[in-house]
Design a protein around this motif. Sequence first.
Motif, PDB file in Angstrom:
ATOM      1  N   ASP A 289       0.829  -1.203   0.000  1.00 51.38           N
ATOM      2  CA  ASP A 289       0.000   0.000   0.000  1.00 51.38           C
ATOM      3  C   ASP A 289       0.870   1.262   0.000  1.00 51.38           C
ATOM      4  O   ASP A 289       0.407   2.339   0.318  1.00 51.38           O
ATOM      5  CB  ASP A 289      -0.956  -0.003   1.199  1.00 51.38           C
ATOM      6  N   LEU A 290       2.138   1.111  -0.338  1.00 53.53           N
ATOM      7  CA  LEU A 290       3.194   2.131  -0.333  1.00 53.53           C
ATOM      8  C   LEU A 290       3.582   2.577   1.064  1.00 53.53           C
ATOM      9  O   LEU A 290       4.578   3.231   1.256  1.00 53.53           O
ATOM     10  CB  LEU A 290       2.860   3.315  -1.239  1.00 53.53           C
ATOM     11  N   SER A 390       8.908   2.261  -5.544  1.00 56.26           N
ATOM     12  CA  SER A 390       7.536   1.764  -5.681  1.00 56.26           C
ATOM     13  C   SER A 390       6.668   2.802  -6.374  1.00 56.26           C
ATOM     14  O   SER A 390       6.848   4.011  -6.180  1.00 56.26           O
ATOM     15  CB  SER A 390       6.942   1.435  -4.305  1.00 56.26           C
ATOM     16  N   GLY A 392       2.453   3.514  -7.295  1.00 60.88           N
ATOM     17  CA  GLY A 392       1.047   3.149  -7.160  1.00 60.88           C
ATOM     18  C   GLY A 392       0.260   3.735  -8.317  1.00 60.88           C
ATOM     19  O   GLY A 392       0.118   4.956  -8.422  1.00 60.88           O
ATOM     20  N   PHE A 405      -5.823   1.295  -6.253  1.00 64.37           N
ATOM     21  CA  PHE A 405      -4.748   1.051  -7.217  1.00 64.37           C
ATOM     22  C   PHE A 405      -5.203   0.079  -8.299  1.00 64.37           C
ATOM     23  O   PHE A 405      -5.758  -0.976  -7.995  1.00 64.37           O
ATOM     24  CB  PHE A 405      -3.517   0.455  -6.535  1.00 64.37           C
ATOM     25  N   GLU A 408       0.052  -1.952  -8.137  1.00 63.86           N
ATOM     26  CA  GLU A 408       1.042  -1.455  -7.182  1.00 63.86           C
ATOM     27  C   GLU A 408       2.331  -2.210  -7.482  1.00 63.86           C
ATOM     28  O   GLU A 408       2.348  -3.442  -7.448  1.00 63.86           O
ATOM     29  CB  GLU A 408       0.561  -1.728  -5.762  1.00 63.86           C
TER      30      GLU A 408
END
Length: 453
Positions: A289-290, A390, A392, A405, A408
């Motif tokens: 989810d970052l 990363s 998203g 997203f 991801e």
Amino acid sequence: MKHLHLLKIGGFTLCVLASQVHAAVPADQAARLGADLTPVGAQKSANADGSIPAWTGGLPASTGKANADGFLPDPFANEKPLFVITAATAAQYKDKLTAGQLALFARYPDTYRIPVFPSHRTVSLPDKSLAATRQNALETQLVAGGNGLEHYHAGGIPFPIPKDGLEVIWDLIGRYRGDTLKRIVMQASPQTNGDFTPNVLKQELAYPTGMSDFDPKSQDNILSYYREEFLSPARMAGGVLLVHETVDQVKEPREAWQYNAGQRRVRRAPQIAYDSPAAEGLRTFDDFDLFNGAPDRFDWKLVGKQELYIPYNSYRLESPTLKYTDIIKPGHINQDLTRYELHRVWHLTATLKPGERHIYSRRDVYIDEDSWQGAETEAYDGHGALWRVSEGHATFFYDVKVPIFAAEVHYDLISGRYAVNSLHNEEKNSYTFNVPMSSKDFTPSALRVTGIR
């Protein structure tokens, strides 16, 4: 005695000042929500040259209707890129690119590219979430140490007018993702040649206030419930993960359990947190989810707002006309299928606290101002070298007003591999929002029933 009295006064003053550091904003500041700020705290006006438009309410629910397989129409299907950034031209745009994006150009100079499209501020949230956000602006505070929330109204943005980095990262953690959500998605960790084994998972996310048996007393410290079941490949099918995410993580840390289908046993899983490896070691659990979980091992600094080219309105990337093999390529996903737009983001740096343990010494996190969803992150190793990047790829379910997203992606610059999740191109009716759920669905005993095969 006089000296002692002064010390007591001084101590009291320091306590008052400390409590004010993370106090809610005054009423005149909260009144900015819906005025010069959007209802969730983003800058409502356009930028200086109009390349980022003013926010005018987001995409209406009437924009399009999902087809029989649950896919929404792409509102921007006919748009063409304004330009495409390549390794040869990246230097011209470096003021609107992250260090991570520049590193991806350097790592994959022949194939990584960023197609830039016109910017559209599509995100809006339901009235219920906006009402909770207004209450949060006036009432929500961080607990001592910043590792939890007090007086938080679920479903709303915790700090729509943030004052520091801790408040901003809690906005990402606590942002709106629907009352309840059930989805079937695919994740993969391709080899350097692009070969991959698809892992199909059923994931369920629920917030207590969206449940049929919501109890404000017994669930007052639950931020969300999460359950994940492997559907394939066969060797992993039936395995289930359960997580109870807490609001005040000092009072009660995250709880997690795993069900092993082969052993038919439920076990506590305290390792489902922080820097424990996931996705074949290509990311950490708190990379998902970052960023997710407790922020307590890092010092969070708010750098400020920036205008960056970030993945946005990624409807093409979740098209049902695509196969997973169309998206997953050697080194990185197929960037010809991506869409980037210029948007304002909050930029945070997180530095590992002295005495704390984590495989990352520093992280940079870039958060979209309209959705409070992560857009880009960078992670540095113990020697301060950039290690992982990363991205998203944001999309927006305009029919139910939920940002999410389409994909991801977590890139390992050293190994040349990556992990991708949240793809659902080959799944039918993958997403279902506001599904009836109860807390009984998220108990350890329920895992045995879920995971039987």
